[in-house]
Enzyme design. Structure first.
Site, PDB file in Angstrom:
ATOM      1  N   GLY A  18       0.773  -1.238   0.000  1.00 24.46           N
ATOM      2  CA  GLY A  18       0.000   0.000   0.000  1.00 24.46           C
ATOM      3  C   GLY A  18       0.799   1.279   0.000  1.00 24.46           C
ATOM      4  N   ALA A 100     -12.487   2.073  -3.385  1.00 28.62           N
ATOM      5  CA  ALA A 100     -13.906   2.093  -3.767  1.00 28.62           C
ATOM      6  C   ALA A 100     -14.000   2.937  -5.033  1.00 28.62           C
ATOM      7  CB  ALA A 100     -14.754   2.702  -2.661  1.00 28.62           C
ATOM      8  N   TYR A 161     -18.015   9.151   2.954  1.00 27.33           N
ATOM      9  CA  TYR A 161     -17.162   7.969   3.139  1.00 27.33           C
ATOM     10  C   TYR A 161     -17.924   6.707   2.715  1.00 27.33           C
ATOM     11  CZ  TYR A 161     -13.098   5.480   4.919  1.00 27.33           C
ATOM     12  OH  TYR A 161     -11.970   4.697   5.021  1.00 27.33           O
ATOM     13  N   LYS A 168     -14.604  -0.639   5.997  1.00 32.39           N
ATOM     14  CA  LYS A 168     -13.698  -0.506   7.152  1.00 32.39           C
ATOM     15  C   LYS A 168     -14.303  -1.176   8.397  1.00 32.39           C
ATOM     16  CE  LYS A 168     -10.131   1.870   5.474  1.00 32.39           C
ATOM     17  NZ  LYS A 168      -8.852   1.185   5.169  1.00 32.39           N
ATOM     18  N   VAL A 197      -5.351  12.579   6.772  1.00 33.18           N
ATOM     19  CA  VAL A 197      -4.032  13.034   6.320  1.00 33.18           C
ATOM     20  C   VAL A 197      -4.129  13.204   4.811  1.00 33.18           C
ATOM     21  CG1 VAL A 197      -1.549  12.554   6.250  1.00 33.18           C
ATOM     22  CG2 VAL A 197      -2.956  11.514   8.045  1.00 33.18           C
ATOM     23  N   THR A 199      -3.112  12.332   1.809  1.00 32.80           N
ATOM     24  CA  THR A 199      -2.359  11.351   1.020  1.00 32.80           C
ATOM     25  C   THR A 199      -3.069  11.182  -0.316  1.00 32.80           C
ATOM     26  OG1 THR A 199      -3.657   9.456   1.774  1.00 32.80           O
ATOM     27  CG2 THR A 199      -1.763  10.090   3.140  1.00 32.80           C
ATOM     28  N   LEU A 200      -2.556  10.275  -1.146  1.00 32.19           N
ATOM     29  CA  LEU A 200      -3.193  10.015  -2.441  1.00 32.19           C
ATOM     30  C   LEU A 200      -4.627   9.524  -2.248  1.00 32.19           C
ATOM     31  CD1 LEU A 200      -2.571  10.055  -5.499  1.00 32.19           C
ATOM     32  CD2 LEU A 200      -1.986   7.634  -5.306  1.00 32.19           C
ATOM     33  N   ALA A 201      -4.872   8.760  -1.167  1.00 29.07           N
ATOM     34  CA  ALA A 201      -6.218   8.230  -0.885  1.00 29.07           C
ATOM     35  C   ALA A 201      -7.203   9.342  -0.554  1.00 29.07           C
ATOM     36  CB  ALA A 201      -6.169   7.215   0.255  1.00 29.07           C
TER      37      ALA A 201
END
Ligand code: IMJ
Length: 261
Positions: A18, A100, A161, A168, A197, A199-201
């Site tokens: 990941g 997703a 989400y 999750k 945070v 991040t790319l996600a």
């Protein structure tokens, strides 16, 4: 690493799934394990990510850099065969993978398609079970540790989400059932529930900056977290300090999860 001084992971082997780029939570975990003396293996998905991951992996002298689509059993088999051939065993498995469909991460959850639901569950939750199963014989009896990444949307509704929250929730429940099964092999399984945070996600998520600002306003510590905080907790969970912790979801969120209003 003040409490974890020296080289707590000397001679230990870690497989990390990941890492997408230098901002990834998994990359911070990798750096902490590397600093502590662990030898590392990384996976990537596709050519675009390989170009990102390879230089990072090489900068920490990674011993394995392998392609892996976690939705593909044959690729998983090949990955763990490679780990077995190279190392013979494994101490740590870091699972930091989720996906997703973009269209399922906005608008109404009620509109989630069967395919979208299956995809999110397969890649974001079942992949932990699939990797844990293959890691088990390599990790048996070594006081090893499996760490995965979760988010508060597993427990409470976080707008947009959506299906990831459901996935999750399945992931956190899987952590408990895996902790039970693998406990007899002295393998611990835990999740880190991290605050937001960038991040790319999180890239392209609607109103993400607003969410970060809200976290700064509303959390007890009035600070957003960093990837570094996640790396530190993962290192703790892999170290002897976390020896009797298993089946937990631990928060690194500046206290966000304790708030009512
Ligand atoms: C993601 C969507 C909506 C709200 C969100 C997030 N908040 C946070 C995230 C508040 C913190 C990031 N997060 C915790 C995730 O687990 C993200 C998973 C994710 C992101 C994408 C973006 C691009 C895409 N598919 C994705 N699948 C999963 O196409």
């Amino acid at each position: 690493m003040a409490i974890l001084s020296g080289k707590p992971f000397e001679g230990k082997k870690a497989l990390i799934l990941g890492v997408a780029n230098e901002r990834s939570l998994a990359w911070s975990i990798a750096q902490h394990l590397h600093e502590g003396g662990a030898q590392l293996a990384f996976t990537y998905l596709g050519d675009a990510l390989e170009r990102r991951v390879r230089p990072l992996a090489e900068s920490v002298q990674a011993e394995i850099i392998a392609p892996c689509n976690v939705a593909d059993d044959q690729q998983l088999d090949a990955l763990f065969q490679q780990v077995k051939d190279r190392w013979g065993h494994l101490d740590y498995l870091i699972h930091s993978v989720a996906f997703a469909n973009k269209e399922d991460l906005e608008g109404r959850f009620v509109n989630t398609s069967r395919e979208g639901f299956k995809m999110a569950m397969d890649i974001s939750a079942y992949s932990l079970v699939a990797t844990a199963k293959r890691a088990e014989p390599l990790m048996e009896g070594r006081n090893g540790s499996i760490v995965t990444l979760s988010y508060y949307g597993a427990e409470k509704v976080v707008p947009n989400y959506n299906v990831m929250g459901v996935a999750k929730a399945a992931l956190e429940a899987s952590v408990r059932y895996l902790a039970y099964d693998l406990g007899t092999k002295k393998i611990r399984v835990n999740a880190i529930s991290a605050g937001p945070v960038k991040t790319l996600a999180a890239a392209g998520i609607r109103d993400f900056r607003t969410m970060l600002a809200a976290a700064e306003q509303k959390t007890p510590l009035h600070e957003t977290i960093s990837a570094e905080d996640v790396g530190a907790l993962a290192a703790f969970l892999c170290s002897p300090l976390g020896k009797h912790m298993t089946g937990c979801t631990l928060y690194v969120d500046s206290g966000a999860h304790i708030m009512g209003a």
